[in-house]
Design an enzyme around this catalytic site. Structure first.
Site, PDB file in Angstrom:
ATOM      1  N   ARG A  81      42.628  36.842  36.989  1.00 14.39           N
ATOM      2  CA  ARG A  81      43.814  36.018  36.833  1.00 14.39           C
ATOM      3  C   ARG A  81      44.373  35.964  35.411  1.00 14.39           C
ATOM      4  NH1 ARG A  81      40.387  33.991  40.519  1.00 14.39           N
ATOM      5  NH2 ARG A  81      41.214  33.399  42.565  1.00 14.39           N
ATOM      6  N   ARG A 168      33.440  44.947  37.001  1.00 13.65           N
ATOM      7  CA  ARG A 168      33.934  46.089  37.768  1.00 13.65           C
ATOM      8  C   ARG A 168      33.345  47.441  37.373  1.00 13.65           C
ATOM      9  NH1 ARG A 168      35.786  43.714  42.328  1.00 13.65           N
ATOM     10  NH2 ARG A 168      37.293  42.066  41.859  1.00 13.65           N
TER      11      ARG A 168
END
Length: 241
Positions: A81, A168
Protein backbone atom coordinates in the site's frame (compact mmCIF):
# COMPACT_ATOMS: atom_id res chain seq x y z
CA UNK A 1 8.19 -9.77 -18.39
CA UNK A 2 10.12 -6.55 -18.85
CA UNK A 3 11.10 -4.29 -15.94
CA UNK A 4 12.72 -0.90 -16.41
CA UNK A 5 13.79 1.69 -13.84
CA UNK A 6 12.19 4.80 -15.33
CA UNK A 7 13.30 7.33 -12.74
CA UNK A 8 14.87 7.61 -9.31
CA UNK A 9 15.99 10.24 -6.83
CA UNK A 10 19.30 11.71 -8.06
CA UNK A 11 22.22 10.64 -5.87
CA UNK A 12 19.85 8.70 -3.59
CA UNK A 13 22.48 7.67 -1.06
CA UNK A 14 23.92 11.17 -0.68
CA UNK A 15 20.40 12.46 -0.11
CA UNK A 16 19.60 9.79 2.48
CA UNK A 17 22.86 10.46 4.32
CA UNK A 18 22.27 14.22 4.25
CA UNK A 19 18.78 13.73 5.65
CA UNK A 20 20.20 11.57 8.42
CA UNK A 21 22.92 14.10 9.26
CA UNK A 22 20.29 16.84 9.47
CA UNK A 23 18.88 15.13 12.55
CA UNK A 24 22.14 15.61 14.45
CA UNK A 25 23.60 18.79 12.99
CA UNK A 26 23.09 22.53 13.31
CA UNK A 27 23.63 22.78 9.57
CA UNK A 28 20.69 22.42 7.16
CA UNK A 29 20.47 19.63 4.62
CA UNK A 30 21.26 22.03 1.76
CA UNK A 31 24.77 22.54 3.15
CA UNK A 32 25.33 19.02 4.41
CA UNK A 33 24.67 17.40 1.02
CA UNK A 34 27.34 19.57 -0.62
CA UNK A 35 30.03 18.39 1.79
CA UNK A 36 29.29 14.70 2.31
CA UNK A 37 31.21 12.17 0.22
CA UNK A 38 29.94 8.89 -1.21
CA UNK A 39 32.26 6.97 1.11
CA UNK A 40 30.99 8.75 4.22
CA UNK A 41 27.39 8.42 3.03
CA UNK A 42 27.79 4.67 2.58
CA UNK A 43 29.31 4.24 6.03
CA UNK A 44 26.54 6.28 7.68
CA UNK A 45 23.73 4.45 5.86
CA UNK A 46 25.10 1.05 6.89
CA UNK A 47 25.29 2.15 10.52
CA UNK A 48 21.79 3.64 10.66
CA UNK A 49 20.11 0.78 8.81
CA UNK A 50 21.76 -1.67 11.19
CA UNK A 51 20.32 0.08 14.26
CA UNK A 52 16.87 0.38 12.69
CA UNK A 53 16.80 4.08 11.74
CA UNK A 54 14.90 3.34 8.51
CA UNK A 55 12.80 6.49 8.14
CA UNK A 56 15.69 8.23 6.36
CA UNK A 57 15.32 5.74 3.47
CA UNK A 58 11.92 7.18 2.61
CA UNK A 59 13.58 10.19 0.96
CA UNK A 60 14.87 8.01 -1.91
CA UNK A 61 12.16 7.16 -4.45
CA UNK A 62 12.23 4.76 -7.41
CA UNK A 63 9.81 4.41 -10.33
CA UNK A 64 9.54 1.28 -12.48
CA UNK A 65 7.78 0.33 -15.69
CA UNK A 66 6.55 -3.25 -15.38
CA UNK A 67 5.43 -4.75 -18.67
CA UNK A 68 3.91 -8.05 -19.77
CA UNK A 69 2.97 -9.43 -16.36
CA UNK A 70 -0.37 -11.01 -15.56
CA UNK A 71 -3.28 -9.38 -13.78
CA UNK A 72 -2.83 -12.12 -11.16
CA UNK A 73 0.64 -10.70 -10.51
CA UNK A 74 -0.44 -7.07 -10.28
CA UNK A 75 -3.28 -8.00 -7.92
CA UNK A 76 -0.55 -9.14 -5.52
CA UNK A 77 1.66 -6.15 -6.26
CA UNK A 78 -0.93 -3.52 -5.36
CA UNK A 79 -1.38 -5.06 -1.92
CA UNK A 80 1.79 -3.17 -1.03
CA UNK A 81 0.00 0.00 0.00
CA UNK A 82 2.86 2.44 0.54
CA UNK A 83 3.38 2.93 -3.17
CA UNK A 84 1.86 4.65 -6.21
CA UNK A 85 0.45 2.71 -9.15
CA UNK A 86 -0.79 3.59 -12.64
CA UNK A 87 -2.05 0.52 -14.48
CA UNK A 88 -3.24 -0.09 -18.02
CA UNK A 89 -7.01 0.26 -17.98
CA UNK A 90 -9.19 -2.60 -19.16
CA UNK A 91 -12.03 -0.10 -19.64
CA UNK A 92 -10.22 1.94 -22.27
CA UNK A 93 -7.73 -0.54 -23.76
CA UNK A 94 -9.22 -3.37 -25.81
CA UNK A 95 -8.28 -6.89 -24.71
CA UNK A 96 -9.30 -8.56 -27.96
CA UNK A 97 -5.76 -9.26 -29.10
CA UNK A 98 -4.10 -9.45 -25.68
CA UNK A 99 -1.40 -11.96 -24.82
CA UNK A 100 -1.58 -14.17 -21.76
CA UNK A 101 1.01 -15.29 -19.21
CA UNK A 102 1.28 -19.08 -19.11
CA UNK A 103 2.60 -20.49 -15.79
CA UNK A 104 5.65 -22.75 -16.27
CA UNK A 105 3.88 -25.64 -14.54
CA UNK A 106 1.26 -25.53 -17.29
CA UNK A 107 3.60 -24.69 -20.17
CA UNK A 108 5.93 -27.63 -19.57
CA UNK A 109 3.25 -30.23 -20.33
CA UNK A 110 1.51 -30.58 -23.70
CA UNK A 111 -1.83 -31.68 -22.27
CA UNK A 112 -2.10 -28.86 -19.72
CA UNK A 113 -0.88 -26.35 -22.31
CA UNK A 114 -3.64 -27.42 -24.69
CA UNK A 115 -6.29 -27.03 -21.97
CA UNK A 116 -5.00 -23.59 -21.01
CA UNK A 117 -4.67 -22.33 -24.58
CA UNK A 118 -8.13 -23.57 -25.53
CA UNK A 119 -9.83 -21.78 -22.65
CA UNK A 120 -7.86 -18.59 -23.25
CA UNK A 121 -8.83 -18.59 -26.91
CA UNK A 122 -12.49 -19.22 -26.04
CA UNK A 123 -12.41 -16.29 -23.60
CA UNK A 124 -10.78 -14.03 -26.18
CA UNK A 125 -13.39 -14.93 -28.82
CA UNK A 126 -16.25 -14.50 -26.32
CA UNK A 127 -14.90 -11.06 -25.40
CA UNK A 128 -14.86 -10.00 -29.06
CA UNK A 129 -18.38 -11.37 -29.60
CA UNK A 130 -19.71 -9.44 -26.60
CA UNK A 131 -18.23 -6.25 -28.01
CA UNK A 132 -19.88 -6.95 -31.36
CA UNK A 133 -23.20 -7.33 -29.53
CA UNK A 134 -22.82 -3.89 -28.04
CA UNK A 135 -21.49 -4.78 -24.59
CA UNK A 136 -19.10 -2.04 -23.37
CA UNK A 137 -15.47 -2.97 -22.83
CA UNK A 138 -15.75 -2.34 -19.10
CA UNK A 139 -18.32 -5.17 -18.88
CA UNK A 140 -16.96 -7.51 -21.56
CA UNK A 141 -13.66 -7.66 -19.67
CA UNK A 142 -15.32 -9.73 -16.91
CA UNK A 143 -14.86 -12.82 -19.07
CA UNK A 144 -11.09 -12.40 -19.46
CA UNK A 145 -8.85 -14.69 -17.32
CA UNK A 146 -6.39 -13.28 -14.78
CA UNK A 147 -3.58 -14.52 -16.99
CA UNK A 148 -4.09 -11.58 -19.37
CA UNK A 149 -1.00 -9.43 -19.68
CA UNK A 150 -0.93 -5.89 -18.36
CA UNK A 151 1.45 -2.96 -17.90
CA UNK A 152 1.85 -0.91 -14.74
CA UNK A 153 4.04 1.94 -13.46
CA UNK A 154 5.12 1.54 -9.84
CA UNK A 155 6.72 4.06 -7.50
CA UNK A 156 8.08 3.07 -4.08
CA UNK A 157 10.48 4.64 -1.64
CA UNK A 158 13.55 2.71 -0.54
CA UNK A 159 12.10 1.73 2.83
CA UNK A 160 9.02 0.18 1.25
CA UNK A 161 11.15 -1.52 -1.40
CA UNK A 162 13.17 -3.25 1.32
CA UNK A 163 9.90 -4.51 2.82
CA UNK A 164 8.66 -5.56 -0.64
CA UNK A 165 11.87 -7.48 -1.34
CA UNK A 166 11.71 -9.11 2.09
CA UNK A 167 8.32 -10.61 1.28
CA UNK A 168 8.38 -11.11 -2.47
CA UNK A 169 11.96 -12.31 -3.07
CA UNK A 170 11.22 -15.16 -0.67
CA UNK A 171 10.83 -18.63 -2.17
CA UNK A 172 7.41 -18.79 -0.47
CA UNK A 173 6.20 -15.97 -2.75
CA UNK A 174 4.36 -16.88 -5.94
CA UNK A 175 6.73 -17.42 -8.87
CA UNK A 176 5.74 -14.46 -11.06
CA UNK A 177 5.86 -11.71 -8.45
CA UNK A 178 9.07 -13.26 -7.08
CA UNK A 179 10.66 -12.93 -10.52
CA UNK A 180 9.43 -9.33 -10.66
CA UNK A 181 10.88 -8.54 -7.23
CA UNK A 182 14.31 -9.93 -8.09
CA UNK A 183 14.42 -7.91 -11.33
CA UNK A 184 13.46 -4.73 -9.48
CA UNK A 185 16.13 -5.46 -6.87
CA UNK A 186 18.82 -5.94 -9.51
CA UNK A 187 17.98 -2.51 -10.96
CA UNK A 188 17.99 -0.50 -7.72
CA UNK A 189 21.21 -2.17 -6.56
CA UNK A 190 22.98 -0.49 -9.47
CA UNK A 191 22.01 3.02 -8.37
CA UNK A 192 21.85 2.58 -4.59
CA UNK A 193 24.20 -0.32 -3.75
CA UNK A 194 24.58 0.49 -0.06
CA UNK A 195 20.88 0.87 0.66
CA UNK A 196 20.07 -2.44 -1.03
CA UNK A 197 23.28 -4.27 -0.15
CA UNK A 198 21.53 -6.88 1.99
CA UNK A 199 18.07 -6.61 0.46
CA UNK A 200 16.08 -9.76 -0.19
CA UNK A 201 14.21 -12.40 1.78
CA UNK A 202 14.86 -12.72 5.55
CA UNK A 203 17.36 -15.54 5.01
CA UNK A 204 19.54 -13.01 3.17
CA UNK A 205 18.66 -9.70 4.83
CA UNK A 206 18.49 -10.99 8.41
CA UNK A 207 20.08 -14.44 8.34
CA UNK A 208 16.87 -16.06 9.57
CA UNK A 209 13.92 -17.88 8.05
CA UNK A 210 10.49 -17.26 9.62
CA UNK A 211 8.96 -20.13 7.63
CA UNK A 212 11.37 -22.96 8.38
CA UNK A 213 8.54 -25.50 8.57
CA UNK A 214 8.22 -25.24 4.78
CA UNK A 215 10.81 -26.72 2.38
CA UNK A 216 12.95 -24.11 0.62
CA UNK A 217 15.54 -24.61 -2.11
CA UNK A 218 17.09 -21.20 -1.45
CA UNK A 219 17.64 -21.98 2.22
CA UNK A 220 19.41 -25.20 1.29
CA UNK A 221 21.63 -23.38 -1.21
CA UNK A 222 22.59 -20.79 1.42
CA UNK A 223 23.39 -23.52 3.94
CA UNK A 224 25.80 -25.03 1.43
CA UNK A 225 27.42 -21.63 0.92
CA UNK A 226 26.08 -21.16 -2.61
CA UNK A 227 24.72 -18.06 -4.34
CA UNK A 228 21.07 -17.21 -3.89
CA UNK A 229 20.10 -15.31 -7.03
CA UNK A 230 19.62 -17.95 -9.71
CA UNK A 231 17.75 -20.38 -7.47
CA UNK A 232 15.32 -17.77 -6.21
CA UNK A 233 14.65 -16.24 -9.61
CA UNK A 234 14.17 -19.42 -11.62
CA UNK A 235 12.35 -21.77 -9.25
CA UNK A 236 8.70 -21.92 -10.29
CA UNK A 237 7.12 -23.29 -7.13
CA UNK A 238 3.66 -21.95 -6.40
CA UNK A 239 3.61 -20.82 -2.78
CA UNK A 240 2.36 -17.70 -1.01
CA UNK A 241 -0.12 -15.69 -3.10
Amino acid sequence: MKVELLSYTPNPELLVAAAARTCYSKKPGSKIIKKITSKKASKLIKKLVKIGHHSILEHAVFTFSVEGVSRACTHQLVRHRIASYSQQSQRYVSLGNSNFVVPPTIRKDQKTSEIFNRIVEEARNAYKKLLELGIPEEDARYIIPQAVQTNIVVTMNARELLHFFKLRCCMRAQWEIRALAWRMLSLVKKVAPTIFENAGPPCISEGICPEEEFPCKLREVLKRGGKSGNTAKTDNSNNRS
